[in-house]
Design an enzyme around this catalytic site. Structure first.
Site, PDB file in Angstrom:
ATOM      1  CB  SER A   1      -7.481   3.667   3.078  1.00  0.00           C
ATOM      2  OG  SER A   1      -6.842   3.205   4.174  1.00  0.00           O
TER       3      SER A   1
ATOM      4  CE  LYS B   1      -3.908   2.002   2.890  1.00  0.00           C
ATOM      5  NZ  LYS B   1      -4.681   1.728   3.902  1.00  0.00           N
TER       6      LYS B   1
ATOM      7  CB  SER C   1      -8.233   0.476   5.573  1.00  0.00           C
ATOM      8  OG  SER C   1      -8.834   1.754   6.005  1.00  0.00           O
TER       9      SER C   1
END
Length: 619
Positions: free
Chosen positions: A288, A213, A312
Site C-alpha cells: 500500500s 504516506k 507494504s
C-alpha cells in the site's frame, strides 16, 4: 436368505456412500464456481468503475453520473424492501452475479487493452545533480554550508511538479510551508556558531525534504487514507515518527497516495485515483506504500515513511527499484497511523518503516525514528560479512503461491553468486519443516487480529462493527464509494472467525515450531535471501489474480522478522527486480549491511527511463 439380506444391505450402503461422495464433490465444485464467479464479478466492476475516464466519452460519463444518482435512490429504496424478504434478496443477488459474470468474459480483456493503450507516457528521468545524492550526503552538505536547505527543498518540489502528472502519487502538497521551513533552517545555520558535528548530533536530518504516506498523520494534512468523506478531516497532530523526523530537522513536502485503509497491494482509491509506476505507466507501483515508492523512485522525494502489515514496505520498493525496511516489531512507534487497532498485539505484525533510494539512508532514518523504549537493535554495530551465514529460499513450498519467474530467479542467483565469489561463502538452502503451512498460518494469524479499524468499525464503539451486508450489496450494485478490498475485508474476516477454533489452535502449534526453527537457524549471525514477489511489476489490477502470491511477504509479518527490500537491477524490459533480505529479530543491522553490499555490487537504484536522457543529450 441371510446371505441375500447381507448382500442387499452391502449394495445399499455402497450406493449411499457413492451418493454421499457425489454430493460432497458436487457441493464443493459448486461452491468453488460460485466463489470464483462472485470474485471475478467484483473484479470486473472494480476495474470498470475506477477507469471510467478511459473508456467513457465525457458526455456519456456525465449522462451516466446522472443515471447513477437516480439509480442510487431507487436501489436504496429497493434494498430496504428486498431485505425484508429473503427469497427476493437471493433472487436479486443471483441476478447481479449472473450479470457481472457475463460482463467479465465480454469486457475485461478489451478494457485492460484500452487502459494499456492510454497509459503510454514515459516519466522523464531526473537531470538535476542534487537529486542523485543520498540523504546522508546531503545532510552533511547542509551542515557544512555547501548547499542550502532551500535549494534542496526547491529542487525536490520542482521534481514533484514535473513527475506527478505521470504518476498521480501526491495526495496533498505543502510546498509553500516547506520552503518557509527551509529558509528558517538556513537562517538558523547561518546565525549560530555550532559545529557541523554538533548539528549532526542534534539535528541529523537538518534541512532534508521528505514525504509521508497519507495513512501516517502529518499535522494539517490529509489523513483519510483513501476513504471518501463528505468533509475534510486533516490530521490533528503528527504521528510519533513524523514528530521525531521533524524534530531532527526533516521537512515534509507532501503526503502520498495509498489504497483505501492500506488494504490492497495496488495503490488506487476513489479519492486520488490510481498511482502509476515511473518505469512503465501500464504497470502497478504496488501497495500500500505505492505513492511513496513511486515518488522516491522517480527522484521526486529524497526519503519517506510507509507502513507494512502484509508487505507494504517491501513490495512497492521492489516494483520501483528502491530500498524499504520492515523493522523488528516495536522498534518504531505506530501511533498516528490510520487504520489503527485496539489490540496491543497488533504491533507484533504491523510496522512503520523507512523507504529510500540509497541503502545507507535506511540506517540514518531508523536511528532517528526509533522509539526510546523499543527493542535493543544495534544499528551502529559494524557488520563483518565474512562471518555471516547466508541462506536462501525460493518460496514457502505451499503450492498456493506461484513459483518465482525467470527474472526473479536470475536476480536471486546473481546475489548468491556474488556472495560465493566475493566472500567464498556458500549460500545454503534453508529447509524449515512444515514451512509449506506458513501461507495459511500467516493469513489466519493476520485475520485473527481483533479490532483493526475498517469501514465496518462502529465510530461510536470502536470494539464493535456495524452491519457488513449493506456495504457488500452496495458494492455489488456499483453504488459504493469504498474499494473492493475494503468491502471484502468484512465478509472474509467473518468467514475466518466462524471456522473451528480447534483447527486454529493446531495451526498455532505448528506455527510455534516454525518460529522456533527460524530462530535457531538465523540466530544472530545469519541472513536469509528470499523472493519479494514471483515477478516484477505487473499490469494494473492484475493483483486481483495474483494476490495469493503475497504469501511471499506475509510470512515475515507473521514471524515478526525484520526484512529489507533490496533492488538488484533491471530486467530486459527495463523493470526493477529485487529480493528481500531477512534476519532474526533485533538484527536489522545485518539485513541493511547486506543491502549496502549488494548496492555497491549491482548499482542499487537506477533512474527510470534513462534512455530519454540519452536522447536529450544526443539532440
Amino acid at each position: 436368505m441371510q446371505v441375500s439380506r447381507i448382500m442387499k444391505s452391502s449394495v445399499l450402503n455402497l450406493c449411499l456412500s457413492c451418493l454421499n461422495a457425489g454430493l460432497y464433490v458436487f457441493t464443493r465444485v459448486f461452491l468453488i464456481i460460485l466463489s470464483a464467479s462472485v470474485y471475478q464479478g467484483f473484479v470486473l466492476a472494480e476495474v470498470l468503475l475506477n477507469n471510467s475516464n478511459v473508456w467513457y466519452p465525457k458526455w456519456l460519463s456525465d449522462l451516466l453520473e446522472n443515471i447513477h444518482v437516480v439509480l442510487s435512490k431507487i436501489t436504496a429504496f429497493s434494498l430496504r424492501r428486498i431485505t425484508v424478504k429473503v427469497v427476493m434478496l437471493n433472487g436479486f443477488v443471483r441476478w447481479i452475479l449472473g450479470f457481472l459474470v457475463s460482463l467479465l468474459a465480454i469486457i475485461v480483456w478489451p478494457v485492460t487493452y484500452l487502459l494499456n493503450i492510454k497509459r503510454n507516457r514515459k516519466c522523464p528521468p531526473p537531470v538535476n545533480p542534487i537529486l542523485f545524492k543520498s540523504a546522508t550526503t546531503l545532510a552533511m552538505m547542509i551542515r557544512n554550508r555547501q548547499i542550502t536547505s532551500e535549494e534542496l527543498v526547491e529542487a525536490y518540489i520542482e521534481r514533484c511538479k514535473e513527475v506527478n502528472p505521470y504518476l498521480n502519487a501526491v495526495v496533498e502538497p505543502r510546498y509553500d510551508m516547506a520552503l518557509k521551513e527551509a529558509r528558517c533552517i538556513d537562517k538558523m545555520i547561518a546565525s549560530n556558531d555550532r559545529t557541523p558535528d554538533d548539528l549532526a548530533k542534534e539535528y541529523p536530518l537538518l534541512g532534508l525534504p521528505m514525504t509521508v504516506k497519507e495513512s501516517i498523520a502529518l499535522e494539517g494534512m490529509s489523513n483519510d487514507c483513501g476513504t471518501v468523506f463528505p468533509y475534510r478531516n486533516p490530521a490533528k497532530k503528527d504521528a510519533d515518527i513524523v514528530r521525531l523526523a521533524r524534530a531532527a530537522g526533516a521537512i515534509p513536502i507532501a503526503v502520498t497516495n495509498t489504497p483505501q485503509l492500506c488494504m490492497n497491494w495496488e495503490t488506487y482509491n476513489n479519492v486520488t485515483g490510481l498511482t502509476m509506476n515511473p518505469y512503465d505507466q501500464k504497470r502497478t507501483t504496488g501497495g500500500s506504500s505505492g505513492g511513496e515508492s513511486a515518488l522516491i523512485a522517480s527522484a521526486a522525494s529524497l526519503m519517506g515513511v510507509g507502513s507494512d502489515i502484509a508487505g507494504s514496505l517491501r513490495l512497492p520498493p521492489m516494483f520501483n527499484g528502491i530500498f524499504g525496511h520492515k523493522p523488528t516489531p516495536r522498534l518504531l512507534s505506530i501511533q498516528g497511523h490510520t487504520p489503527d487497532c485496539l489490540d496491543s498485539e497488533f504491533e507484533e505484525y504491523f510496522a512503520l518503516g523507512p523507504i529510500t533510494r540509497y541503502a545507507e539512508d535506511l540506517t540514518l532514518l531508523l536511528k532517528v525514528l526509533r522509539q526510546p523504549n523499543g527493542p535493543d537493535v544495534p544499528l551502529d554495530k559494524p557488520v563483518d560479512l565474512t562471518r555471516l551465514k547466508f541462506y536462501y529460499m525460493e518460496g514457502d513450498n505451499s503450492h498456493v503461491t506461484n513459483k518465482i519467474g525467470s527474472d526473479v530467479r536470475k536476480a536471486l542467483e546473481k546475489a548468491k553468486a556474488y556472495i560465493k565469489s566475493t566472500y567464498n561463502t556458500d549460500v545454503k538452502e534453508l529447509k524449515i519443516p512444515n514451512v509449506e503451512h506458513m501461507w495459511e498460518i500467516s493469513v489466519r494469524v493476520l485475520f485473527n487480529i481483533p479490532h483493526v479499524q475498517n469501514i465496518y468499525t462502529d465510530p461510536q464503539k470502536r470494539d464493535q462493527w456495524v452491519s457488513v451486508w449493506p456495504d457488500v450489496l452496495k458494492k455489488m450494485a456499483g453504488l459504493s464509494n469504498h474499494s473492493l478490498t475494503s468491502v471484502a475485508y468484512g465478509p472474509v474476516k467473518k468467514f475466518f472467525d466462524a471456522l473451528p477454533k480447534s483447527y486454529y489452535k493446531n495451526l498455532l502449534r505448528v506455527f510455534e515450531e516454525i518460529k522456533s526453527d527460524f530462530d535457531e537457524a538465523l540466530a544472530d549471525d545469519a541472513v536469509l535471501l528470499f523472493p519479494t514477489f514471483p515477478y516484477p511489476a505487473h499490469l494494473h489490477y492484475r493483483i486481483f489474480y495474483k494476490f495469493l502470491d503475497c504469501g511471499y511477504l506475509t510470512i515475515f509479518n507473521a514471524l515478526g522478522l525484520p526484512s529489507t527490500a533490496c533492488p538488484l537491477g533491471l530486467t530486459e524490459k527495463g523493470l526493477p527486480v529485487g529480493i528481500q533480505i531477512v534476519a532474526n529479530k533485533c538484527n536489522d543491522h545485518l539485513t541493511i549491511a547486506v543491502a549496502k553490499e549488494f548496492e555497491r555490487a549491482f548499482g542499487g537504484w537506477s533512474p527510470p527511463n534513462k534512455e530519454l536522457l540519452n536522447c536529450i543529450k544526443t539532440a
